[in-house]
Design an enzyme around this catalytic site. Structure first.
Site, short mmCIF file in Angstrom:
data_model
loop_
_atom_site.label_atom_id
_atom_site.label_comp_id
_atom_site.label_asym_id
_atom_site.label_seq_id
_atom_site.Cartn_x
_atom_site.Cartn_y
_atom_site.Cartn_z
N VAL A 1 0.84 -1.21 0.00
CA VAL A 1 0.00 0.00 0.00
C VAL A 1 0.88 1.26 0.00
O VAL A 1 0.61 2.22 -0.75
CB VAL A 1 -0.98 0.00 1.20
CG1 VAL A 1 -1.87 1.25 1.16
CG2 VAL A 1 -1.86 -1.25 1.18
N GLY B 1 -5.85 -4.65 -2.77
CA GLY B 1 -4.95 -4.42 -3.90
C GLY B 1 -4.26 -3.08 -3.76
O GLY B 1 -4.79 -2.15 -3.14
N VAL C 1 -11.46 0.27 5.52
CA VAL C 1 -12.62 -0.58 5.25
C VAL C 1 -12.92 -0.57 3.76
O VAL C 1 -13.08 0.51 3.17
CB VAL C 1 -13.87 -0.09 6.03
CG1 VAL C 1 -15.07 -0.98 5.73
CG2 VAL C 1 -13.60 -0.03 7.52
N LYS D 1 -6.68 -1.23 9.37
CA LYS D 1 -7.95 -1.53 10.07
C LYS D 1 -7.74 -2.12 11.46
O LYS D 1 -8.55 -1.91 12.36
CB LYS D 1 -8.83 -2.48 9.25
CG LYS D 1 -8.16 -3.79 8.85
CD LYS D 1 -7.68 -3.73 7.45
CE LYS D 1 -6.58 -4.72 7.20
NZ LYS D 1 -6.41 -5.01 5.79
N LYS E 1 -13.26 -4.66 10.29
CA LYS E 1 -13.90 -3.67 9.40
C LYS E 1 -15.36 -3.41 9.80
O LYS E 1 -15.82 -2.27 9.80
CB LYS E 1 -13.80 -4.14 7.95
CG LYS E 1 -12.35 -4.14 7.44
CD LYS E 1 -12.20 -4.89 6.14
CE LYS E 1 -10.78 -4.84 5.62
NZ LYS E 1 -10.55 -5.77 4.50
N GLU F 1 -3.67 -10.84 3.72
CA GLU F 1 -2.87 -10.32 4.83
C GLU F 1 -1.59 -11.15 4.95
O GLU F 1 -1.53 -12.27 4.45
CB GLU F 1 -3.66 -10.45 6.13
CG GLU F 1 -4.92 -9.62 6.18
CD GLU F 1 -4.66 -8.14 6.00
OE1 GLU F 1 -3.86 -7.57 6.76
OE2 GLU F 1 -5.24 -7.54 5.08
N GLU G 1 -10.12 6.17 5.58
CA GLU G 1 -10.99 5.68 4.50
C GLU G 1 -10.57 4.30 3.98
O GLU G 1 -11.40 3.44 3.68
CB GLU G 1 -10.97 6.69 3.34
CG GLU G 1 -11.88 6.36 2.18
CD GLU G 1 -13.35 6.27 2.58
OE1 GLU G 1 -13.95 7.29 2.88
OE2 GLU G 1 -13.88 5.13 2.58
N1 HSE Z 1 -6.55 -8.79 3.17
C1 HSE Z 1 -7.52 -7.76 2.98
C2 HSE Z 1 -8.59 -8.27 2.04
C3 HSE Z 1 -6.84 -6.54 2.42
O1 HSE Z 1 -8.38 -9.33 1.42
O2 HSE Z 1 -9.63 -7.67 1.91
C4 HSE Z 1 -7.68 -5.32 2.44
O3 HSE Z 1 -8.01 -4.93 3.74
#
Ligand code: HSE
Length: 400
Positions: free
Chosen positions: A12, A297, A127, A100, A200, A185, A124
């Site tokens: 990210v 992503g 979630v 999160k 989330k 993750e 933002e």
């Molecule tokens: N591992 C999380 C997912 C990444 O797959 O949604 C985004 O929070």
């Protein structure tokens, strides 16, 4: 010029730098100021990277630099992100995060710190990845009494379930693919056991109620027990199986839960496939609205972080209101909430199932067992009945 620092140059964090560079002109005009990445904090060096000269290993370089007014925290995990975020806010620097885990664990405290120091804590991207949902909850939907939120909030599990549904693929193989694409993750258990979606929905539930919904209080089930046979039954019922994160105002209390659920073809969430996420919100005035997009992503998530940076640049010296109190909300016991259940039972349990559940319409998709859908009942009533039904193979909740 607004000086920005990025904490964590992973998926990210590097996306944030890329978005800021690629859309520089548009971002400058929207922020009303040029945004410049002054530092990137990471433990590693990045020889050959165009930004290698911005990389620092000591967070104090950033925190002690009065020129830096916005910090993007894209490290993930609670520590050291928590300590760094607190120190940045105490120094009057706005923090924009995709984390999160940290927001769910310490959101109200960090928001309070931001207010005390006339800066902002924006989240933002925490979630639904790139989907705008925090800002709608915090501004566009403020005239609503929100009655319920149903979300597909984890891209990895939605990707896995979609492949299992459409291609009959095996769980482990698809998980590997999702990891390779950078959706999962670091510890995939957080995705597949529902913990990520739980954080989330805790954040969304807190914004829905204005109080602090603790993720530890949310009943959570993952997708590891879902099999290809379950999908055969779902197809026979014109349904699919999705990992739903839910939060409902049931008048006598709020219920929140994360669990795989069967949903019918008619529901808008049915079409949410692959890495896409969606949040389906029911308000008492607006009715239904849905927010849809890429839930994981690099660039999708980074886009949401950068949108927060723009907002922070627009509000230097002031704090945008976010109603999320430190008072903990006591959730209603999920055992007292009602729904239908899909049940799979071994053939020899047929008479007992009928005696316990009344008339049942049997669905047969494989030999030696059958499935059926119960009437609406509480979780507790259901649990009491199936305790007397050792022939039960599995059960999946039915929503919609
Ligand atoms: N591992 C999380 C997912 C990444 O797959 O949604 C985004 O929070």
């Amino acid at each position: 010029m607004v000086q920005v620092a990025v904490l964590g140059y992973g998926t990210v964090g590097s996306g944030v730098v890329e978005v800021l560079e690629k859309n520089k002109d548009k971002i400058t005009s929207r922020a009303g100021n040029e945004l410049n990445v002054k530092y990137i904090l990471d433990l590693r060096d990045f020889p050959g990277d165009p930004y290698e000269d911005k990389v620092v290993h000591d967070v104090n370089v950033i925190l002690d630099d009065p020129e830096v007014s916005v910090v993007c925290e894209t490290m993930g995990g609670v520590e050291p992100a928590y300590t760094f975020s607190k120190r940045a806010l105490m120094a009057g620097k706005s923090v924009c995060t995709s984390n999160k885990e940290l927001v769910a664990a310490h959101g109200p405290e960090l928001l309070k710190l931001a207010k005390e120091n006339k800066c902002n804590y924006f989240f933002e991207a925490s979630v639904g990845g790139g989907i705008p949902i925090i800002r709608p909850m915090n501004s566009s939907l403020t005239a609503e009494k929100i009655e319920s939120i149903h979300g597909i909030l984890n891209g990895t599990t939605n990707y896995i379930l979609t492949k299992m549904d459409k291609e009959g693929a095996d769980f482990e193989d698809v998980l590997k693919e999702a990891q390779e694409k950078g959706y999962a993750e670091r510890n995939p258990e957080a995705d597949v056991e529902g913990h990520d979606a739980c954080r989330k929905i805790a954040i969304l539930s807190s914004l829905m109620t204005g109080k602090y919904v603790k993720y530890e209080d949310i009943y959570t089930e993952g997708i590891t027990k879902i099999t290809s046979v379950d999908f055969k039954y779902a197809k026979a019922l014109n349904k699919s199986i999705k990992l739903l994160a839910m939060s409902k105002d049931e008048d006598d209390g709020y219920v929140a839960m994360v669990a795989p659920c069967m949903i019918s073809q008619e529901h808008p969430l049915f079409c949410v496939s692959d890495v896409f996420n969606a949040v389906f919100v029911r308000g008492n005035m607006l009715g239904d609205s849905m927010y849809y997009g890429r839930g994981a992503g690099k660039l999708a998530t980074a886009s949401a972080v950068v949108a927060d940076v723009v907002d922070a640049a627009r509000h230097l010296g002031t704090t945008v209101t976010c109603l999320w109190d430190e008072e903990v909300l006591k959730l209603k016991d999920y055992q007292n909430s009602s729904k239908k259940f899909f049940v799979r039972v071994k053939e020899e349990g047929a008479d007992k199932a009928a005696a316990l559940f009344g008339y049942i319409e049997k669905i047969q998709v494989v030999d030696g067992e059958f499935g059926f859908v119960t009437e609406v009942m509480t979780e507790k009533e259901f649990a009491d009945k199936v305790e007397q039904l050792p022939e039960m193979i599995t059960r999946i909740r039915v929503e919609f």
